[in-house]
Scaffold this motif. Sequence first.
Motif, PDB file in Angstrom:
ATOM      1  N   ARG A 288    -147.499 -51.010 -36.418  1.00 19.02           N
ATOM      2  CA  ARG A 288    -146.282 -51.000 -36.260  1.00 19.02           C
ATOM      3  C   ARG A 288    -145.767 -49.787 -35.351  1.00 19.02           C
ATOM      4  N   GLN A 291    -139.422 -47.685 -33.860  1.00 22.95           N
ATOM      5  CA  GLN A 291    -138.421 -48.439 -32.912  1.00 22.95           C
ATOM      6  C   GLN A 291    -137.069 -47.702 -33.261  1.00 22.95           C
TER       7      GLN A 291
ATOM      8  N   ASN B 196    -142.627 -54.983 -33.344  1.00 20.85           N
ATOM      9  CA  ASN B 196    -142.637 -55.166 -34.702  1.00 20.85           C
ATOM     10  C   ASN B 196    -142.270 -56.474 -35.246  1.00 20.85           C
ATOM     11  N   LYS B 199    -145.327 -58.831 -35.076  1.00 20.27           N
ATOM     12  CA  LYS B 199    -146.187 -58.524 -36.003  1.00 20.27           C
ATOM     13  C   LYS B 199    -145.834 -59.105 -37.459  1.00 20.27           C
ATOM     14  N   GLU B 200    -144.340 -58.903 -37.729  1.00 21.87           N
ATOM     15  CA  GLU B 200    -144.007 -59.463 -38.899  1.00 21.87           C
ATOM     16  C   GLU B 200    -144.111 -60.961 -39.072  1.00 21.87           C
TER      17      GLU B 200
END
Lengths: 348, 369
Positions: A288, A291, B196, B199-200
């Motif tokens: 991750r 962000q 992100n 990815k989730e």
Amino acid sequence: MGRTGAEPQRWDATSPARSGDAVLSVERLRTYFDTPAGVVKAVDDVSFSLNRGDILAIVGESGSGKSVTAQSIMKLVAMPPGRYASGQVVLDGIDLLSQSERALGAIRGKRISMIFQNPRAALNPAFTVSTLMVETLRRHDSSLSRAEAVKRAAALLRAVDFPDPERVAASYPHQMSGGMCQRVGVALSMACEPEVLIADEPTTALDVLVQATILLLLKRAHAERGLSIILITHDFGVLRALATRVIVMYAGQIQEQGRVDDVLANPQHPYTKALIQAVPDPDSTDQRLHQIEGQPPDLLNLPAGCSFADRCAFVMPKCRSERPELYEAAAGTDVRCHLFGPEASAHQ
Amino acid sequence: MSEPLIKVRGLRKAFPVREGTVLRKKVGEIVAVDDVSFDVFEGETLGCVGGSGSGKSTLGRLILNLIRADVGSVQFGDADLVGLSPAEMRPYRKDLQIVFQDPLHTLNPRRTVAENVTRSMLNFDIPRQEARERVQYLFDIVGLNPAHTNRYPHEFSGGQCQRIGIARALALEPRFLFLDEPVSALDVSIQGQILNLLKELQETLHLTYLFVSHDLKLVKNFSDRILVLYHGRAVEIGGSDEVYHQPKHPYTRTLLDAVLGLKKDDAWERVASQTGVLADDEDLESAMRASAAARTGCIYSGTCTERFEPCATQMPELQEIEAGHAVACHLYEGSKKDWNASATAGDARREREHALRQARDESARQLMT
């Protein structure tokens, strides 16, 4: 930067001290666009100076005003819808914004030149590289014969590492790769030995290897010709590789400015911190990324207080109501954030 | 490791170069993808990197059969997708979807975003009512307000448009997504949000990704494995940590040295002065020449600083040198000799560089006077 913490941003008090060896200074520049939906303050009270031999990077995201700042320096903003609401761009005591187009014609390309983001679009597709270069050279030096100009063009192309300048000179832009076009762009911008180069996202459209060659050309031009460069970019890697000073822009205003080493090692503004964290770290094992929450600012609808307040992790009530000034946060670093205001510093 | 979802074998695609206005005679060809073989495992993210023109995007489009391959096979389940007609391809379209680079320009500006997203569902005979409900669900999972489905694309920011693009790709419940530079048009602060989200979604919907990007730092963080392409050839493939931290192929090493990080590092300058000039000097003509000539030897031998005799005559095969880490380079063949030992290579190169530098200094002197 002789500004003290509590003082609001005011150029008249500080500009004599700042313009010591400044080759170009921008004073309280405001570039607005009148649109049907309202006035867009693309550049809102921006002051800085470019010292001789410096490479000053302006970083920011789209809509931050970095490119409009660059275009304003050359007085290239389309009017209308654009207009210069206030401010000066001073080169050698001359305010460029008050000059006629005719007078500017002698300055653009000759004393200040520019490299553009899209190298192919910046070259006229109807002419060969040779024609473009000869035109530029003779435009600023009418005593130069065509044959001499052709010779000089070849030398300039060789200086940007074309082993076979004659072949390149005979080429049209569409026959070359993006990297080659950008090298021609660099050669063109160097043609008249400018004092200042504005490089607007010069490597954004290029892959990493080609990016490295272009950056090296700029670095060489800087070292060998004592060129002063304003580098517009959104990439902290590019900034790290070249720049000595940095200005971080957001919503048309300077949020942080200082030496690159200081700002990267020790960013002060929450926005700068978040931006630097958002750069992917190859050593991290986490898939991750950091962000930044929220959306980029809507320039037609800016909040009353700090323009970053809605996305800021350190937001205080004051940030919603009052727009912060540029405060000195550390030696040589100015930050537009209430965390560093006169009241906040009393707590620290 | 899980089972391969897609097996690519010996894939090749060459684009003809034509001349003339009437007859359009074929004067040569550019090989975009050449003899590429690899597996994409179920549930993984395979990152694909390479310079511009290395065939990254073409490779993804070949897998989706958006471009017809010349030779080779793309095994998906029991089927070989290469050579299928659009009608025959139709059953597989649901499973294989794509997210494009430019989010705004791949949405129809004259249709609401709901219409943009439902289009594919209606194509596959999903009842209108069900499709409409599904849009609400899709908007919810990609982090958009479901109340905004009746707006038009221009009313959304770039990051939001990319979320819509992702929602559209997910509409038919695919198993595989080809992510073609999905964040390179977006601001730094938005890139993290989109990646992100991807990815989730990968975890909750059990998706498999082929992720193409020119930003190696992003690819390293986002991918489980990395495939490195150079002029259409697969030159290295392996786990992302191994490829990033212990790159084997000279091209991979050069590429990684050129990456600009936050740390002060002069590797990019070395790379730029060593290989940059030659790597960049490519117009159509020289690309065609390279395409034809280099097919006899190693594709990278013209630029490689470590080339030696066999490189000129034979293109090395991709072979595994460690578990799960394969490289196409003569340096690792047979004796698997240490690459440091081959320092004798590249003398001619150095001479050429020297000549170039002299010529440059000379012209700089001319300019000064």
